[in-house]
Design a protein around this motif. Structure first.
Motif, mmCIF file in Angstrom:
data_model
loop_
_atom_site.group_PDB
_atom_site.id
_atom_site.type_symbol
_atom_site.label_atom_id
_atom_site.label_comp_id
_atom_site.label_asym_id
_atom_site.label_seq_id
_atom_site.Cartn_x
_atom_site.Cartn_y
_atom_site.Cartn_z
ATOM 1 N N THR A 50 0.763 -1.134 -0.171
ATOM 2 C CA THR A 50 0.117 -0.005 -0.121
ATOM 3 C C THR A 50 0.984 1.126 -0.072
ATOM 4 O OG1 THR A 50 -0.029 0.561 2.446
ATOM 5 C CG2 THR A 50 -1.690 -1.142 1.557
ATOM 6 N N TYR A 103 -8.547 0.151 0.077
ATOM 7 C CA TYR A 103 -7.798 -0.941 0.667
ATOM 8 C C TYR A 103 -8.888 -1.823 1.165
ATOM 9 C CZ TYR A 103 -3.579 1.217 -0.858
ATOM 10 O OH TYR A 103 -2.536 1.913 -1.238
ATOM 11 N N GLN A 111 -7.632 -7.300 -5.392
ATOM 12 C CA GLN A 111 -7.055 -6.277 -4.595
ATOM 13 C C GLN A 111 -6.272 -6.995 -3.356
ATOM 14 O OE1 GLN A 111 -10.600 -6.083 -4.907
ATOM 15 N NE2 GLN A 111 -10.376 -4.670 -6.447
ATOM 16 N N ILE A 156 -4.688 -6.696 3.107
ATOM 17 C CA ILE A 156 -3.733 -6.124 3.804
ATOM 18 C C ILE A 156 -3.454 -6.215 5.391
ATOM 19 C CG2 ILE A 156 -3.154 -4.598 2.041
ATOM 20 C CD1 ILE A 156 -4.443 -2.303 3.737
#
Ligand SMILES: NC(=O)c1ccc[n+]([C@@H]2O[C@H](COP(=O)([O-])OP(=O)(O)OC[C@H]3O[C@@H](n4cnc5c(N)ncnc54)[C@H](OP(=O)(O)O)[C@@H]3O)[C@@H](O)[C@H]2O)c1
Length: 306
Positions: A9, A144, A164, A167
């Motif tokens: 990121t 995100y 995606q 995270i």
């Protein structure tokens, strides 16, 4: 305050975050003072969920953002979705979309930095989740994505479909509630502590660059509340007090330093509603526990070690 980039990121985050689950009973002014104290201390990461206070927590926070137009751009706002209050979990597109739209409205913002799936849904269709995330990403509503309370294999299943990166995994972890650590230490033993209850999720997250955010870092359990000064946890409090004296700090800071000492690089979500307790907690950054001290705290309440 220390900062680091979350892997995969462009987000540079503070070493600790403020959790907003308990702000629901506070006035806007009290929440405003708490947020100001957090920002002043260097915290740039705020954790929410659509269900906290039945939406009230996000609503109060949104009011603070409205009163302080400069705040939003200084913050990384995370919220969670897909628990249907009191009933079940729902990862359907329709439900996740309605959660996000509700959070955006209550938080009075155009975008959420990070959206987490709050708890696993047994009826999760990962292809539908992928489609939902795509739409949220393309519309700019969410930047995100991540999960909370998920095992490594549950994340693998999502990753097969979701484009995606995932995270974050937000997980319960404290010196008292240390299930994530217990089984690895007791591997291949007959003890109940050796039972692999989570599929080595801690190692999975480290191997896959997923940031672990410990929740309830100061709580023993829902029933017992915090373990700090709690007579049910005398040995832990004894060790905490002695370390607090050694490092000229307080028991809360030592409890968080125990998390920060772990090389996985956890980002604890601090759930206090008190600016004073927050200041106390952040003293955790000023010292580092030795290996022996880390184990002394881990073992204080009688956990086994082979
Ligand atoms: N993903 C999930 O499933 C999940 C579940 C639960 C929570 N969370 C997130 O994690 C955050 C933290 O969880 P939590 O609120 O349970 O965390 P916590 O930080 O472990 O506990 C907060 C509680 O501890 C008390 N406390 C803090 N410092 C203290 C001190 N020095 N002395 C005495 N009491 C003290 C606070 O009271 P005061 O307010 O008076 O300081 C508050 O009641 C939540 O806000 C939420 O964002 C996520």
């Amino acid at each position: 305050m220390k900062y680091y980039n979350i892997k995969n990121t462009d987000l540079k985050v503070s070493n600790a975050a403020l959790g907003c689950m308990r702000i629901e009973s506070k006035s806007v002014e009290e929440v405003e003072a708490l947020v100001a104290a957090a920002l002043d201390a260097g915290i740039n990461f705020f954790d929410h969920a659509d269900i906290y206070g039945g939406g009230k927590s996000e609503e109060l926070f949104g009011e603070v953002l409205k009163r302080n137009p400069g705040y939003r751009e200084k913050m990384i706002l995370q919220t969670k979705c897909a628990i249907v209050p009191g009933k079940r979990y729902d990862f359907s597109k329709e439900y996740i979309m309605s959660c996000v739209n509700g959070s955006l409205k209550r938080l009075q913002t155009d975008y959420i930095d990070i959206l987490l799936l709050h708890r696993p849904d047994a009826l999760c269709d990962p292809a539908e989740v992928a489609e939902t995330f795509d739409e949220l990403y393309k519309s700019g509503k969410v930047k995100y994505f991540g999960v909370s309370n998920h095992t490594g294999m549950q994340i693998e299943l999502l990753k097969k479909y979701v484009k995606q990166p995932l995270i974050i995994n937000q997980l319960q972890l404290s010196v008292i509630h240390s299930v994530l650590i217990d089984s690895g230490l007791n591997m291949n033993m007959v003890e109940p502590y050796a039972a692999d209850k989570d599929g080595a999720t801690l190692d999975y997250c480290r191997l896959n660059d997923i940031l672990i955010q410990p929740w309830s870092s100061l709580q023993a359990s829902w029933a017992d509340g915090t373990f700090i000064d709690n007579p049910k946890y005398p040995k832990t409090n004894e060790v905490l007090a002695s370390l607090a004296e050694k490092y000229h700090t307080n028991k809360t800071a030592v409890s968080l330093a125990w998390l920060l000492r772990h090389p996985a690089g956890f980002q604890p979500i601090i759930g206090t509603t008190s600016p004073f307790h927050l200041k106390q907690a952040l003293e955790a950054e000023n010292f580092e526990l030795t290996r022996q001290e880390w184990y002394d705290l881990y073992l204080a309440e009688g956990k086994p070690l082979p």
